[in-house]
Enzyme design. Structure first.
Site, PDB file in Angstrom:
ATOM      1  N   GLU A 227       1.170  -0.368  -4.636  1.00 17.48           N
ATOM      2  CA  GLU A 227       0.542   0.941  -5.459  1.00 17.48           C
ATOM      3  C   GLU A 227       1.420   2.464  -5.101  1.00 17.48           C
ATOM      4  O   GLU A 227       1.984   2.774  -4.683  1.00 17.48           O
ATOM      5  CB  GLU A 227      -0.528   1.228  -4.275  1.00 17.48           C
ATOM      6  CG  GLU A 227      -1.715   2.443  -4.831  1.00 17.48           C
ATOM      7  CD  GLU A 227      -2.469   2.748  -3.222  1.00 17.48           C
ATOM      8  OE1 GLU A 227      -3.992   3.320  -3.741  1.00 17.48           O
ATOM      9  OE2 GLU A 227      -2.052   2.128  -2.231  1.00 17.48           O
TER      10      GLU A 227
ATOM     11  N   ASP B  92       1.196  -1.463   0.001  1.00 19.61           N
ATOM     12  CA  ASP B  92       0.339   0.146   0.181  1.00 19.61           C
ATOM     13  C   ASP B  92       0.940   0.748   0.159  1.00 19.61           C
ATOM     14  O   ASP B  92       1.764   1.556   0.841  1.00 19.61           O
ATOM     15  CB  ASP B  92      -1.087  -0.138   1.322  1.00 19.61           C
ATOM     16  CG  ASP B  92      -1.582   0.758   1.365  1.00 19.61           C
ATOM     17  OD1 ASP B  92      -3.034   1.002   0.139  1.00 19.61           O
ATOM     18  OD2 ASP B  92      -1.502   1.847   2.327  1.00 19.61           O
TER      19      ASP B  92
END
Length: 552
Positions: A260, A199
């Site tokens: 990401e 993330d």
């Protein structure tokens, strides 16, 4: 070739996939019960190769799992570690890999690390980003609103949080933090996890000197988006860290990391590719420019061409159109008449767009990432303010609707069988938009996804072949996929008008996939007339000259 290159990845937001214990929240046992739907080894199943599982760790759920208070356990709402081990075992039996979402930029403020760090003189005093002083150290903003700095009354210091105040950022410059996250990754790798989705990986490091970010005060946007984030993300040290993390993962055979890259539309387009390095950093990096492209052959052609160039020969592309943070693409790209009809079946033109985009996603050279429910055309559905769960939607409504609309429970059948209890987000059934409605309909969107995925599996030209973009007018995206001795031509008509395609340099042998089942390809005098929004995969004679043209 690695599984993460040739496979199809399916993202599951676990709260919304399947509830097994009637508490209205999806869980691991519910997911296990649906594995055969995902891949039972036959074309009657969807046929995916891997699951990206959004966070299932213990969490106070202020950001619905992206605020972790224990990295080495499962939140009771989802089950137990034994349930997770069963999921791994059952998924691997079906040749399904498990990619675990790892949120390592920040923790929950209820994590023992942060609680310890708040105590003066703690051995973990520098595990987070603290600043002593009476005033906030700079103008850095939090993505979810307000200043990125909050005052802690016990420690009498400021701490930084890129998101909620309850999500303090870790200090990745501290060696013990790196060692702690390495231990977390090795804990899950040893259990059999096949990879990690990292993330906001480009936020791990912040500038040491805490300089202010440049701000455009006239930009019509929320304060966070007015800043150029040159000091609170994308620091050069991140590349060495990713090489180190790659070495941790590579100790375990056949594992991977996908990252990401948190960027704005105005950021340097080369940033995502840069985090793959020379094949020695991330295995894959998400390219948000692809899912932000408008519904246009010209726009997608430009993004694809740029992405290939930026990655170079050392790195592998990947593509996605929807995820848990963005409006579902069947609604983003909906025909105009559909955009205010979230509770109605999608219009014919919206479904035709969805079929075309499915072919695009599943025939490009690169790893496709699907989002649960896109295979049945689940639309974005608004959630009323009292029922909202997402902190973004709560804070920024009505300027930002939040992310609840793309996280609704999976539509298994009508009435829904997601849960027998009231679900955590409201369920609204839409006729024709369920797995049961579509499973036995050969013309359904679900059948189309199944056909494309299984065609991809058995066609080396699609999962590993070279890609050659072919010059064409704005309305048509055309490219070849080649793996000797096979040669395929993919034609995608993004327009609402018929488009003629010159096939004088292609000897068509057969049609492998046609989004308009009732409209067989019409050949005449060396040309083919594409119907509006038609998508085709044609097998062509590999011995003909490898050149194509699309008539203006």
């Amino acid at each position: 070739m690695n599984w993460w290159q040739h496979g199809v990845v399916y993202q599951i937001y676990p709260r919304s996939f399947q509830d097994s214990n009637n508490d209205g929240i999806g869980d691991l046992q519910g997911l296990i019960s649906r594995l055969d739907y995902l891949n039972d080894g036959t074309p009657d199943s969807l046929g995916i190769d891997a699951i990206w599982l959004s966070p299932v760790y213990p969490s106070p759920m202020l950001d619905l799992g992206y605020d972790i208070c224990d990295y080495q356990a499962i939140d009771p709402v989802f089950g137990t570690l034994a349930d997770f081990d069963q999921l791994l075992q059952q998924a691997h039996q079906r040749d399904i890999r498990i990619i675990l979402d790892l949120v390592a930029n920040h923790t929950s403020d209820q994590h023992p690390w942060f609680i310890d760090s708040c105590q003066p003189g703690s051995s973990k005093a520098d595990w987070y980003l603290w600043h002593d002083g009476n005033t906030c150290p700079n103008n850095w903003q939090a993505c979810f609103g307000g200043s990125g700095w909050s005052w802690h009354p016990v420690r009498k210091a400021w701490y930084f949080h890129s998101f909620l105040p309850q999500q303090p950022d870790l200090n990745w410059r501290h060696p013990e933090v790196q060692q702690a996250i390495q231990a977390v990754m090795e804990f899950w790798l040893a259990r059999g996890v096949d990879g990690f989705r990292l993330d906001v990986v480009n936020l791990f490091y912040k500038a040491r000197d805490l300089q202010n970010n440049p701000t455009d005060w006239l930009k019509p946007a929320r304060p966070y988006d007015r800043q150029r984030h040159i000091h609170d993300r994308d620091q050069p040290e991140m590349h060495e860290l990713l090489k180190q993390m790659r070495s941790w993962v590579d100790q375990y055979p056949d594992r991977m990391m996908v990252g990401e890259i948190f960027i704005a539309d105005s950021d340097d387009a080369s940033l995502p590719a840069s985090y793959c390095g020379n094949g020695d950093e991330l295995h894959l990096a998400f390219n948000l420019a692809f899912l932000r492209a408008p519904f246009s052959a010209r726009a997608f052609r430009a993004v694809i061409h740029q992405w290939i160039d930026l990655l170079g020969h050392e790195n592998w592309p990947n593509y996605t159109l929807s995820n848990h943070d963005i409006k579902r693409h069947i609604s983003r790209y909906a025909a105009h008449s559909d955009r205010t009809q979230a509770e109605q079946p999608p219009h014919k033109h919206s479904l035709e767009r969805a079929r075309l985009l499915a072919m695009l996603l599943l025939t490009l050279r690169g790893t496709p990432f699907l989002y649960y429910g896109e295979e049945i055309g689940m639309p974005e559905q608004p959630v009323s303010l009292p029922q909202r769960q997402d902190p973004v939607g709560k804070r920024y409504w009505p300027f930002h609707p939040g992310r609840d609309g793309c996280r609704r429970p999976m539509m298994w059948q009508i009435p829904n069988t997601f849960s027998s209890a009231a679900s955590w987000l409201p369920e609204r059934a839409i006729e024709g938009t369920s797995v049961t409605d579509q499973s036995h309909d050969p013309d359904s969107l679900l059948s189309w996804y199944r056909h494309l995925i299984w065609l991809r599996k058995r066609t080396p030209a699609l999962y590993r072949g070279k890609l050659k973009l072919i010059g064409s007018p704005d309305e048509v995206l055309a490219y070849e996929r080649c793996e000797q001795p096979h040669r395929l031509l993919v034609l995608l008509n993004f327009s609402s008008q018929p488009q003629p395609v010159n096939l004088h340099h292609h000897a068509v042998m057969r049609c492998l996939a046609n989004s308009h089942a009732s409209a067989a390809p019409a050949y005449r005098d060396g040309s083919l007339l594409l119907e509006p929004l038609q998508a085709l995969i044609l097998e062509i004679n590999p011995d003909f000259p490898q050149r194509a043209s699309v008539a203006p």
